[in-house]
Write an enzyme that holds these catalytic residues in place. Structure first.
Site: not given
Ligand code: TYD
Length: 135
Positions: A49-52, A98
């Site tokens: 993830g590590q993104h929006a 997230k």
């Protein structure tokens, strides 16, 4: 209901033959499903993830095994959810940061998305995300 991160519980129609869980767009989840993808074979120490997303809404379901999702609103609030039951999922509206992590060896994380894939709507820089949500 407000468009907020929340756990969802899906209808089950299991019988003596086994379990059956139903997820219908606009009924059990608050969008029509345009895309599905699933993640498995991630080691325990991996963080995904590590993104929006500016547009996509998601529902994440660990149909096998377990994982955790950490969500951040970019305004100082964060929460951790455990995905460990095939008939529950987490709803993630747009503009939520997230991280998915702590994958069990048998984890199969099913992701339902409201939009087709478009790399341009992903925010992968946390500082940029914070800037956008606070402007
Ligand atoms: P990535 O967004 O890094 O996965 P995660 O957020 O689950 O860790 O995606 C990995 C690669 O797959 C990246 O090159 C983009 C690509 N991808 C698609 O082409 N379509 C999709 O629907 C998704 C989710 C990813």
């Amino acid at each position: 209901m407000d468009d907020v991160v929340r756990m969802l519980e899906f209808p089950q129609k299991g019988d003596e033959r086994g379990h059956l869980v139903i997820v219908e767009g606009m009924k059990d989840i608050p969008f029509e499903i345009k895309r599905i993808f699933y993640i498995y074979g991630s080691d325990q120490e991996v963080v995904r993830g590590q993104h929006a997303n500016k547009e996509s809404k998601f529902v994440l379901i660990n149909v096998s095994g377990q994982s955790k999702v950490k969500v951040k609103d970019g305004k100082g609030n964060e929460a951790i959810f455990s995905l460990n039951r095939p008939h529950t999922g987490i709803y993630l509206p747009q503009m939520v940061w997230k991280d998915m992590y702590d994958f069990s060896e048998d984890s199969v994380l099913l992701c339902l998305a409201s939009e087709h894939y478009n790399a341009a709507e992903y925010i992968r820089d946390y500082n940029e995300f914070v800037k956008i949500v606070n402007q």
